[in-house]
Design a protein around this motif. Structure first.
Motif, PDB file in Angstrom:
ATOM      1  N   GLN A   1     -23.566 -50.732  33.258  1.00  0.00           N
ATOM      2  CA  GLN A   1     -23.249 -50.099  31.855  1.00  0.00           C
ATOM      3  C   GLN A   1     -23.275 -48.676  32.073  1.00  0.00           C
ATOM      4  OE1 GLN A   1     -25.857 -51.904  29.352  1.00  0.00           O
ATOM      5  NE2 GLN A   1     -24.385 -53.501  28.702  1.00  0.00           N
TER       6      GLN A   1
ATOM      7  N   GLN B   1     -20.355 -47.449  34.179  1.00  0.00           N
ATOM      8  CA  GLN B   1     -19.256 -47.617  33.174  1.00  0.00           C
ATOM      9  C   GLN B   1     -18.890 -46.405  32.177  1.00  0.00           C
ATOM     10  OE1 GLN B   1     -19.278 -51.302  31.544  1.00  0.00           O
ATOM     11  NE2 GLN B   1     -18.416 -52.552  33.354  1.00  0.00           N
ATOM     12  N   LEU B   2     -20.004 -46.167  31.658  1.00  0.00           N
ATOM     13  CA  LEU B   2     -20.135 -44.921  30.690  1.00  0.00           C
ATOM     14  C   LEU B   2     -19.872 -43.617  31.473  1.00  0.00           C
ATOM     15  CD1 LEU B   2     -20.969 -43.877  27.755  1.00  0.00           C
ATOM     16  CD2 LEU B   2     -23.170 -43.720  28.519  1.00  0.00           C
TER      17      LEU B   2
END
Length: 444
Positions: free
Chosen positions: A427, A430-431
């Motif tokens: 995550q 992806q950020l």
């Protein structure tokens, strides 16, 4: 290998169990090879782990203890004690040098990733490695006397078994040499991969960082193998006690009763009071040894578990990044790097979990076997009741410094936690990728 397949070299222990304790002295053993081993000057207990003991002694994690006899070791001499102190001093000096080098530009060429998340992971992994090994050195120096006491307790217990039953217990700890070879090969391969990945001329500081990093990893892993071997030795002795006690159970007594109808009567329960005293005394000694090993190694083990957890997570993350990258190019170098680390740490975690789980199982099985002992007289039943009452109050488990128990399920729990943390890292990635895309669009 399950505990039931571990070798116990003995001259018909069930026949010994139903006779007088001195019925089978060493001179009457029928197996000549077994008799030669029993009277030899070699130490039969630590013979299988002599190689790994030599490595730990040379690195200062264990002292060069004096071999007083086949069943006793003494404290190190002044010269050997000074050597261990000198090696530890060199290790701490190199640790300070490496930490200083990591916070200076000298270590910049060792970090080849451009992502901020990846760099943070590498820094945390390096610091955990340094912290784990430094703590291992401190704890080993503090527990020198305790470790020698554990070794002497095991030797004294084996000496009592030999005197009482004419039995030499085989440890089957040859896995320690195999794991030592795996550790050396993995660390050497990782060093080559690290040097090959560095762009440009490698500075002497980088060479020192790479070499000492491999040295720290290798010795920490070696100590984990040593702790697992100690647990295996204790586990086999618990298993031996359980075998002795199992011969008095109701099922075994029924088999002997059927056998005595066709052959002359066999004395079975008449020696239970005297043999039970030996069994209970030996079981209590093994419990003390088991707890002493836990006290000496638990702090090192909990740090190693944390370091292994993070290393396994970051390498799975790197594999995920390589497989899912947009360019479609998978780096063979990074794949080899990740697989080498995963192979090393997964095998060590599996070994530690299995050794702890097997020893805990054998330690807790004694009371369960005792509950099945056939006590046809009140005297026998009183002996059984007293031991069962004491056993109920004793909770036997090997813990990671009291935080959680280590058993066969630990490996599954660690990989469950790895999966959770891996999702968090993905995550963050992806950020970070989305922010980069936004910056590119804004610039256009």
């Amino acid at each position: 290998m399950s505990p039931n397949t571990w070798v116990i070299e003995m001259n018909s222990h069930k026949s010994r169990l139903f006779t007088h304790p001195q019925a089978h002295p060493r001179s009457q053993l029928s197996n000549d090879a077994f008799a030669r081993r029993a009277v030899s000057n070699d130490n039969p207990v630590f013979e299988d782990i002599s190689t790994i003991l030599s490595v730990l002694k040379a690195s200062g994690l264990l002292p060069f203890y004096e071999q007083l006899s086949s069943y006793e070791v003494g404290p190190p001499s002044k010269t050997n004690e000074f050597y261990s102190f000198f090696v530890r001093g060199v290790v701490h000096a190199l640790t300070i040098f490496n930490i200083y080098s990591l916070i200076t530009p000298n270590s910049a060429q060792l970090f080849f990733s451009l992502r901020e998340t990846d760099n943070v992971n590498q820094w945390i992994e390096l610091l955990l490695c340094i912290f784990t090994y430094t703590l291992t050195v401190f704890v080993c120096a503090r527990n020198t006397k305790s470790m020698l006491e554990i070794m002497n307790e095991i030797l004294k217990l084996d000496k009592e078994v030999l005197r009482q039953f004419g039995v030499v217990l085989s440890n089957n700890c040859n896995f320690s040499v195999k794991f030592l070879v795996v550790i050396v090969c993995c660390q050497a391969y990782i060093m080559v991969l690290r040097i090959y990945a560095v762009k440009g001329a490698i500075t002497p500081t980088s060479y020192i960082l790479i070499a000492f990093y491999a040295f720290q990893n290798g010795l920490t892993a070696t100590y984990i193998v040593f702790a697992s071997a100690l647990l295996r030795i204790v586990c086999i002795r618990f298993h031996f006690v359980n075998q002795l006690l199992n011969a008095f159970t109701y099922v075994q007594q029924q088999k002997l009763a059927k056998k005595s109808r066709r052959q002359p009567p066999v004395s079975n329960m008449e020696h239970f009071p005297e043999d039970s005293l030996f069994i209970y005394r030996t079981h209590n000694k093994l419990l003390r040894i088991y707890k002493s090993i836990n006290e000496c190694c638990s702090l090192i083990i909990v740090c190693f578990l944390g370091y292994s957890f993070y290393t396994v997570t970051t390498n799975w993350y790197n594999l995920f990044v390589q497989i899912t990258n947009n360019k479609g190019i998978i780096s063979a170098h990074i794949l080899q790097w990740c697989l080498a680390w995963l192979c090393l740490h997964t095998s060590l975690l599996a070994l530690l979990s299995r050794s702890c789980g097997a020893t805990t199982y054998e330690a807790n099985s004694t009371s369960q076997i005792l509950a099945r002992v056939y006590g046809k007289s009140k005297e026998f039943q009183n002996i059984i009741d007293k031991f069962l009452t004491k056993s109920i109050k004793q909770e036997v488990q090997f813990t990671a410094y009291g935080f959680f128990a280590i058993d066969n399920s630990t490996l599954f729990k660690i990989f469950s936690a790895v999966t959770t943390y891996l999702v968090i890292l993905i995550q963050f990635k992806q950020l970070e990728d989305s922010k980069l895309e936004e910056q590119v669009q804004n610039e256009v």
